[in-house]
Write an enzyme that holds these catalytic residues in place. Structure first.
Site, PDB file in Angstrom:
ATOM      1  N   ASP A 161       0.874  -0.197   5.381  1.00  0.00           N
ATOM      2  CA  ASP A 161       0.303   0.702   5.862  1.00  0.00           C
ATOM      3  C   ASP A 161      -0.752   1.278   4.928  1.00  0.00           C
ATOM      4  O   ASP A 161      -1.138   1.792   3.807  1.00  0.00           O
ATOM      5  CB  ASP A 161       1.530   1.715   5.162  1.00  0.00           C
ATOM      6  N   ASP A 212       1.494  -1.118  -5.056  1.00  0.00           N
ATOM      7  CA  ASP A 212      -0.519  -0.519  -4.764  1.00  0.00           C
ATOM      8  C   ASP A 212      -0.483  -0.908  -6.208  1.00  0.00           C
ATOM      9  O   ASP A 212      -0.684  -1.395  -6.580  1.00  0.00           O
ATOM     10  CB  ASP A 212       0.321   1.062  -4.387  1.00  0.00           C
ATOM     11  N   PHE A 223       0.920  -1.192   0.251  1.00  0.00           N
ATOM     12  CA  PHE A 223       0.045   0.333   0.043  1.00  0.00           C
ATOM     13  C   PHE A 223       0.830   1.154   0.166  1.00  0.00           C
ATOM     14  O   PHE A 223       0.920   1.957   0.740  1.00  0.00           O
ATOM     15  CB  PHE A 223      -1.018  -0.230   1.513  1.00  0.00           C
ATOM     16  N   CYS A 268      -4.740   3.551  10.305  1.00  0.00           N
ATOM     17  CA  CYS A 268      -5.504   4.934  10.555  1.00  0.00           C
ATOM     18  C   CYS A 268      -6.617   5.406  10.443  1.00  0.00           C
ATOM     19  O   CYS A 268      -7.617   6.188  10.606  1.00  0.00           O
ATOM     20  CB  CYS A 268      -4.710   5.256   8.974  1.00  0.00           C
TER      21      CYS A 268
END
Length: 409
Positions: free
Chosen positions: A313, A264, A242, A353
């Site tokens: 991430d 990605d 990612f 996140c």
């Protein structure tokens, strides 16, 4: 006895009173018991308890479930230009105090409720400010706030060229605000020719497009987590999942990694990562690949290429409480696969996140993934977002980023 201050008064439930006393600045529409007086949408109102106790003053939002957003709990405050300029100065002074001068080249100056500017985000990308306004109260004040902030920064030697508004977000509809983006017209000034600017973070160079980049243009909250990865990467073969624009991969490459593969699902993101690798002269040790991480990790278990450092991430897998369980399943899948792929003694950086995927839920997921993978995790560091995104205790929404560095043993 009710306090007479010239503002409409909103009487709230004991539940709302308790939350405010503990530091939370929001009053929901269902928590309002009585209203006395009227004001325009985005105007100031006083919030009081059932017994008439003054609890705070905030902006009214007539269309949002968050009906009042507090900006002060001091009954003596006067909400004039001096008040707002003082608060802007405090926000900038805080960043100067907690960050090294070099880290101020790209940093968050205003982090909404954490800086008592509810619904306002201001990021500094070298000499451009990227601004997002998500509340009607801040929208009404922007002609006061933005020129004042530019003046404060310029007086402190920061050569601000322009301010770009990134109000192209659906959340504005909940405030009855239109979406859009474009240069904010600073009085007497011509907007810059380009919304693209180069920043330097941890010694890594990036081109940031404040008009078309994600959110405000670039994710600043992982600044010091990227630095931690860079310190650990020397001599290692790294897989950055990612990768987006390649930030973790670039820190690893410049940290002395033997080789870095940045992955990605977005072709355009991979192109940006590849361009950033060229910009930082690490293309010889960094490959950029377009692939779905969920598909790639199982395949890599059968490949001869071995990674001894994997970075996860991902974007937020959940943005509401209703989808937390599905998100945790997704987090477990990629972490389990990474743990299976790593050799004993290998390293794992993993994060979330999402505010709703709490640290407790995320850590429980990691324990479960490690158990299923038949490995043990030795924690090196547990980190959060960088200090220019401060966590305000009592306001759980400001505490969202979880970041862990492990050795697999």
């Amino acid at each position: 006895m009710k306090i007479e201050r010239g503002y409409p008064t909103y009487t709230v439930t004991p539940k709302a009173e308790n939350a405010i006393v503990k530091g939370h600045p929001w009053v929901y529409d269902a928590e309002i018991l009585n209203i006395e007086g009227e004001t325009a949408n985005g105007g100031l109102v006083d919030v009081i308890s059932k017994k008439g106790r003054y609890l705070g003053t905030g902006f009214l939002s007539q269309q949002s479930k968050i009906r009042v957003r507090l900006i002060s709990r001091n009954a003596n405050d006067r909400f004039d230009e001096a008040f707002w300029r003082r608060k802007l100065q405090w926000a900038w002074d805080y960043r100067k105090s907690v960050m090294d001068p070099a880290d101020l080249d790209a940093c968050r100056i205003i982090f909404g409720e954490a800086d008592a500017f509810p619904g306002l985000t201001v990021d500094k990308f070298h000499d451009l400010l990227s601004v997002q306004v998500l509340s009607v109260g801040m929208e009404n004040l922007q002609d006061l706030l933005l020129p004042a902030l530019v003046d404060i920064l310029r007086r402190d030697g920061q050569p601000i060229r322009g301010v770009f508004l990134r109000n192209d977000v659906a959340l504005r509809a909940k405030e009855g605000l239109p979406q859009g983006k474009g240069w904010y017209p600073l009085p007497g000034e011509t907007p810059p020719d380009s919304p693209v600017v180069e920043i330097v973070e941890n010694g890594v160079k990036y081109l940031v497009d404040v008009e078309n980049g994600q959110k405000t243009g670039f994710f600043l909250d992982q600044k010091y987590n990227r630095r931690a990865v860079g310190r650990l990467a020397a001599g290692k073969t790294v897989l950055d999942c990612f990768t987006h624009t390649g930030s973790f991969a670039l820190n690893a490459a410049l940290g002395g990694a033997k080789h870095v593969t940045a992955v990605d699902v977005s072709e355009s993101a991979v192109e940006m990562a590849r361009a950033n690798a060229e910009r930082n002269c690490v293309s010889d040790v960094m490959d950029c690949v377009a692939a779905n991480v969920f598909d790639l990790l199982p395949k890599l278990e059968k490949e001869p290429m071995k990674y001894d450092f994997i970075i996860l991430d991902p974007p937020a897998f959940t943005k509401s409480r209703k989808t937390v369980a599905n998100a945790i399943t997704g987090y477990k899948e990629i972490n389990y696969r990474a743990m299976k792929l790593l050799p004993r003694g290998g390293y794992l950086a993993t994060c979330s996140c999402s505010h709703f995927a709490t640290a407790e839920k995320f850590e429980a997921m990691l324990r479960s993934a490690a158990h299923d993978a038949g490995v043990q995790l030795r924690q090196i560091e547990s980190r959060q977002q960088s200090c220019d995104h401060p966590i305000l205790w009592g306001v759980g929404e400001t505490d969202y980023l979880k970041f862990y560095l492990f050795q697999v043993v």
